[in-house]
Enzyme design. Structure first.
Site, PDB file in Angstrom:
ATOM      1  N   ARG A  19      12.554   6.386 -14.668  1.00  0.00           N
ATOM      2  CA  ARG A  19      13.779   5.749 -14.171  1.00  0.00           C
ATOM      3  C   ARG A  19      14.131   6.194 -12.757  1.00  0.00           C
ATOM      4  O   ARG A  19      15.310   6.291 -12.404  1.00  0.00           O
ATOM      5  CB  ARG A  19      14.965   6.047 -15.098  1.00  0.00           C
ATOM      6  CG  ARG A  19      14.888   5.391 -16.464  1.00  0.00           C
ATOM      7  CD  ARG A  19      15.344   3.938 -16.387  1.00  0.00           C
ATOM      8  NE  ARG A  19      15.432   3.333 -17.698  1.00  0.00           N
ATOM      9  CZ  ARG A  19      16.565   3.185 -18.377  1.00  0.00           C
ATOM     10  NH1 ARG A  19      17.699   3.588 -17.882  1.00  0.00           N
ATOM     11  NH2 ARG A  19      16.549   2.614 -19.561  1.00  0.00           N
ATOM     12  N   ARG A  23      20.538   3.608 -10.848  1.00  0.00           N
ATOM     13  CA  ARG A  23      21.942   3.695 -10.413  1.00  0.00           C
ATOM     14  C   ARG A  23      22.343   4.961  -9.691  1.00  0.00           C
ATOM     15  O   ARG A  23      23.386   4.988  -9.051  1.00  0.00           O
ATOM     16  CB  ARG A  23      22.853   3.499 -11.631  1.00  0.00           C
ATOM     17  CG  ARG A  23      22.954   2.060 -12.059  1.00  0.00           C
ATOM     18  CD  ARG A  23      23.543   1.940 -13.440  1.00  0.00           C
ATOM     19  NE  ARG A  23      22.655   2.595 -14.396  1.00  0.00           N
ATOM     20  CZ  ARG A  23      22.820   2.557 -15.712  1.00  0.00           C
ATOM     21  NH1 ARG A  23      23.858   1.934 -16.235  1.00  0.00           N
ATOM     22  NH2 ARG A  23      21.965   3.158 -16.503  1.00  0.00           N
ATOM     23  N   ARG A  32      21.508  -4.099  -6.368  1.00  0.00           N
ATOM     24  CA  ARG A  32      21.940  -4.554  -7.696  1.00  0.00           C
ATOM     25  C   ARG A  32      23.191  -5.438  -7.587  1.00  0.00           C
ATOM     26  O   ARG A  32      23.335  -6.410  -8.327  1.00  0.00           O
ATOM     27  CB  ARG A  32      22.197  -3.320  -8.574  1.00  0.00           C
ATOM     28  CG  ARG A  32      22.773  -3.564  -9.940  1.00  0.00           C
ATOM     29  CD  ARG A  32      21.778  -4.240 -10.870  1.00  0.00           C
ATOM     30  NE  ARG A  32      22.406  -4.534 -12.154  1.00  0.00           N
ATOM     31  CZ  ARG A  32      23.206  -5.571 -12.363  1.00  0.00           C
ATOM     32  NH1 ARG A  32      23.465  -6.423 -11.393  1.00  0.00           N
ATOM     33  NH2 ARG A  32      23.736  -5.775 -13.552  1.00  0.00           N
ATOM     34  N   ASP A  69      11.676  -3.894 -17.084  1.00  0.00           N
ATOM     35  CA  ASP A  69      12.268  -3.267 -18.272  1.00  0.00           C
ATOM     36  C   ASP A  69      11.392  -3.554 -19.479  1.00  0.00           C
ATOM     37  O   ASP A  69      10.698  -4.574 -19.513  1.00  0.00           O
ATOM     38  CB  ASP A  69      13.684  -3.804 -18.525  1.00  0.00           C
ATOM     39  CG  ASP A  69      14.447  -2.893 -19.487  1.00  0.00           C
ATOM     40  OD1 ASP A  69      15.054  -1.923 -19.014  1.00  0.00           O
ATOM     41  OD2 ASP A  69      14.383  -3.130 -20.712  1.00  0.00           O
ATOM     42  N   TYR A 144      14.904  -2.849 -30.919  1.00  0.00           N
ATOM     43  CA  TYR A 144      15.952  -3.586 -30.187  1.00  0.00           C
ATOM     44  C   TYR A 144      15.996  -5.048 -30.618  1.00  0.00           C
ATOM     45  O   TYR A 144      17.051  -5.663 -30.688  1.00  0.00           O
ATOM     46  CB  TYR A 144      15.718  -3.490 -28.675  1.00  0.00           C
ATOM     47  CG  TYR A 144      15.975  -2.099 -28.132  1.00  0.00           C
ATOM     48  CD1 TYR A 144      17.273  -1.681 -27.822  1.00  0.00           C
ATOM     49  CD2 TYR A 144      14.947  -1.188 -27.953  1.00  0.00           C
ATOM     50  CE1 TYR A 144      17.516  -0.401 -27.338  1.00  0.00           C
ATOM     51  CE2 TYR A 144      15.178   0.096 -27.471  1.00  0.00           C
ATOM     52  CZ  TYR A 144      16.471   0.477 -27.171  1.00  0.00           C
ATOM     53  OH  TYR A 144      16.716   1.747 -26.710  1.00  0.00           O
TER      54      TYR A 144
HETATM   55  O1  CP3 Z   1      11.415   4.013 -14.445  1.00  0.00           O
HETATM   56  C1  CP3 Z   1      11.713   3.139 -13.594  1.00  0.00           C
HETATM   57  O2  CP3 Z   1      12.280   3.393 -12.516  1.00  0.00           O
HETATM   58  C2  CP3 Z   1      11.273   1.701 -13.857  1.00  0.00           C
HETATM   59  C3  CP3 Z   1      12.235   0.864 -14.475  1.00  0.00           C
HETATM   60  C4  CP3 Z   1      12.628   1.008 -15.949  1.00  0.00           C
HETATM   61  C5  CP3 Z   1      13.889   0.547 -16.410  1.00  0.00           C
HETATM   62  N1  CP3 Z   1      13.902   0.656 -17.776  1.00  0.00           N
HETATM   63  C6  CP3 Z   1      14.964   0.033 -15.556  1.00  0.00           C
HETATM   64  C7  CP3 Z   1      16.343  -0.082 -16.087  1.00  0.00           C
HETATM   65  C8  CP3 Z   1      11.906   1.452 -17.068  1.00  0.00           C
HETATM   66  C9  CP3 Z   1      10.527   2.098 -17.153  1.00  0.00           C
HETATM   67  C10 CP3 Z   1      12.718   1.212 -18.213  1.00  0.00           C
HETATM   68  C11 CP3 Z   1      12.279   1.518 -19.597  1.00  0.00           C
HETATM   69  C12 CP3 Z   1      13.193   1.280 -20.721  1.00  0.00           C
HETATM   70  N2  CP3 Z   1      14.155   0.303 -20.849  1.00  0.00           N
HETATM   71  C13 CP3 Z   1      13.163   2.013 -21.937  1.00  0.00           C
HETATM   72  C14 CP3 Z   1      12.175   3.108 -22.280  1.00  0.00           C
HETATM   73  C15 CP3 Z   1      12.550   4.413 -21.685  1.00  0.00           C
HETATM   74  C16 CP3 Z   1      13.819   4.987 -22.247  1.00  0.00           C
HETATM   75  O3  CP3 Z   1      14.780   5.100 -21.460  1.00  0.00           O
HETATM   76  O4  CP3 Z   1      13.832   5.340 -23.433  1.00  0.00           O
HETATM   77  C17 CP3 Z   1      14.163   1.485 -22.780  1.00  0.00           C
HETATM   78  C18 CP3 Z   1      14.515   1.963 -24.176  1.00  0.00           C
HETATM   79  C19 CP3 Z   1      14.783   0.400 -22.078  1.00  0.00           C
HETATM   80  C20 CP3 Z   1      15.844  -0.530 -22.570  1.00  0.00           C
HETATM   81  C21 CP3 Z   1      17.053  -0.455 -21.725  1.00  0.00           C
HETATM   82  N3  CP3 Z   1      17.155  -0.969 -20.440  1.00  0.00           N
HETATM   83  C22 CP3 Z   1      18.315   0.099 -22.076  1.00  0.00           C
HETATM   84  C23 CP3 Z   1      18.627   0.763 -23.395  1.00  0.00           C
HETATM   85  C24 CP3 Z   1      19.156  -0.094 -20.974  1.00  0.00           C
HETATM   86  C25 CP3 Z   1      20.617   0.205 -20.885  1.00  0.00           C
HETATM   87  C26 CP3 Z   1      20.903   1.653 -20.725  1.00  0.00           C
HETATM   88  C27 CP3 Z   1      21.170   1.949 -19.295  1.00  0.00           C
HETATM   89  O5  CP3 Z   1      20.647   2.962 -18.785  1.00  0.00           O
HETATM   90  O6  CP3 Z   1      21.956   1.200 -18.687  1.00  0.00           O
HETATM   91  C28 CP3 Z   1      18.401  -0.722 -19.941  1.00  0.00           C
HETATM   92  C29 CP3 Z   1      18.872  -1.098 -18.587  1.00  0.00           C
HETATM   93  C30 CP3 Z   1      18.095  -0.594 -17.411  1.00  0.00           C
HETATM   94  N4  CP3 Z   1      16.726  -0.567 -17.320  1.00  0.00           N
HETATM   95  C31 CP3 Z   1      18.652  -0.125 -16.192  1.00  0.00           C
HETATM   96  C32 CP3 Z   1      17.559   0.192 -15.352  1.00  0.00           C
HETATM   97  C33 CP3 Z   1      17.605   0.683 -13.918  1.00  0.00           C
HETATM   98  C34 CP3 Z   1      20.141  -0.050 -15.870  1.00  0.00           C
HETATM   99  C35 CP3 Z   1      20.741  -1.414 -15.666  1.00  0.00           C
HETATM  100  C36 CP3 Z   1      21.354  -1.660 -14.288  1.00  0.00           C
HETATM  101  O7  CP3 Z   1      20.985  -1.013 -13.296  1.00  0.00           O
HETATM  102  O8  CP3 Z   1      22.213  -2.551 -14.205  1.00  0.00           O
END
Ligand code: CP3
Length: 337
Positions: A19, A23, A32, A69, A144
């Site tokens: 990640r 943010r 964003r 994602d 999910y």
């Molecule tokens: O690592 C990176 O920089 C690459 C991008 C990446 C994202 N999500 C961007 C993201 C990667 C590799 C993921 C993986 C992901 N997504 C996982 C597996 C890793 C983990 O965290 O367990 C999972 C379970 C998800 C599903 C997901 N996406 C959730 C549960 C959420 C909401 C929680 C949150 O942090 O807001 C997301 C949203 C998400 N994915 C964001 C980002 C940058 C935040 C949304 C935003 O910026 O508006």
């Protein structure tokens, strides 16, 4: 990074963070805010390329991970996926007829923007830096899809798997197909390695861990390497604990991700002789900073950098993490501060 995945050791070790685009970076928040939804950002190759490169420019990480994602897989399978600000993902919960109706024929087309992002990033990324593609593991993505949202214990998917095992197996099979298409597409587009995120592997009992986490991963690894011989694959079965050994042996991945609970002596003695390890700094320790952070970094390098090791966190970086702490981390790992 690639030398470690190929079986060598590197000291100082390569570093990237799960990640790492997100943010906690003001430049990410600026981009964003230009798009209505998170999904629009993932589907725009120009903007997704830009946010992928932001943390590389700012911190000099050794690898970039394509901005996307894991829930792009259900999206590509035609399911409705949206992200609610401050709450997380929302999907239409899938039922047995929904599973029976899943079609994989449009996955490749639906993922075209992801593949375009990978190509664009590879064009502008320094050749010394690795580009990582990824997907969610079928089990984690299924949790999910079944619940329609994140839950504390993924009880809805575990219940469906126990009650309607044949249907659940079918869901997993379609997710294997879609994941294989996604990973092969990303590798063909220029990804140097791919990571399979199994964030919910740890919640499974021993038998189900074999069936729902290891089994589908074995199949993905086999089919990806059949299409892309020698493909480098990192598996991250979060929470697997002592089962990491079995996971590494049976799946044949090149590296395993370690969450922050895995003891370093276990990783050094039982895993590193067979596979590279990646991790496992506690994201809370990075957020807290100070001497505790320095001690944790030094302990990890002392414990693991003698073998095949990629420095990373034990899970994604937290949005409240101060940028100065990330700068301090990279400087200390690279030996420049
Ligand atoms: O690592 C990176 O920089 C690459 C991008 C990446 C994202 N999500 C961007 C993201 C990667 C590799 C993921 C993986 C992901 N997504 C996982 C597996 C890793 C983990 O965290 O367990 C999972 C379970 C998800 C599903 C997901 N996406 C959730 C549960 C959420 C909401 C929680 C949150 O942090 O807001 C997301 C949203 C998400 N994915 C964001 C980002 C940058 C935040 C949304 C935003 O910026 O508006």
């Amino acid at each position: 990074m690639m030398a470690v995945l190929d079986g060598g050791a590197a000291n100082p070790p390569p570093i990237w963070l799960m990640r790492q685009a997100g943010r906690y970076l003001p430049e990410y928040r600026a981009i964003r805010s230009k798009v209505p939804s998170f999904l629009d950002l993932c589907l725009d190759p120009d903007l997704a390329t830009e946010v992928t490169l932001q943390p590389i420019r700012r911190f000099g990480f050794d690898a970039a991970i394509v901005f996307s994602d894991i829930l792009m897989t259900p999206f590509a399978l035609g399911r409705s996926v949206r992200f609610v600000e401050g709450e997380g993902p929302r999907l239409d919960p899938i039922d047995e007829p929904g599973i029976a109706g899943l079609a994989v024929d449009r996955v490749e087309t639906a993922l075209a923007p992801l593949f375009a992002t990978v190509s664009k990033v590879r064009e502008s990324l320094d050749p010394d830096k690795a580009l990582i593609g990824f997907c969610g593991a079928p089990w984690t993505v299924a949790t999910y899809m079944v619940a329609g949202r994140g839950t504390p214990d993924q009880a809805p998917a575990r219940t469906l798997a126990a009650r309607k095992t044949a249907s659940f197996q079918r869901l997993i099979d379609r997710l294997v197909d879609a994941s294989v298409t996604s990973l092969i597409g990303q590798l063909h587009a220029g990804a140097d390695a791919v990571q399979i995120f199994d964030s919910w592997a740890g919640i499974l009992n021993e038998r189900d861990f074999g069936r729902w986490s290891i089994g589908p991963t074995v199949e993905i690894v086999r089919r990806v390497r059949e299409a892309v011989p020698g493909a480098r694959i990192i598996g991250f079965p979060k929470g697997a604990g002592l089962r990491l050994e079995r996971y590494a042996r049976e799946t044949g991945v090149d590296a395993v991700g370690l969450d922050w609970t895995v003891p370093l002596d276990y990783a050094r003695e039982r895993l590193q002789p067979h596979v590279a390890v990646q991790g496992n700094l506690d994201p809370i320790v990075l957020l807290a900073g100070g001497d505790g952070l320095d001690r944790a970094i030094d302990g990890l390098i002392e414990g693991l950098a003698g073998g095949r090791f990629i420095f990373n966190l034990g899970h994604g970086i937290l949005p409240e993490t101060p940028i100065a702490h990330v700068e301090r981390l990279v400087g200390r790992v690279h030996g420049t501060s």
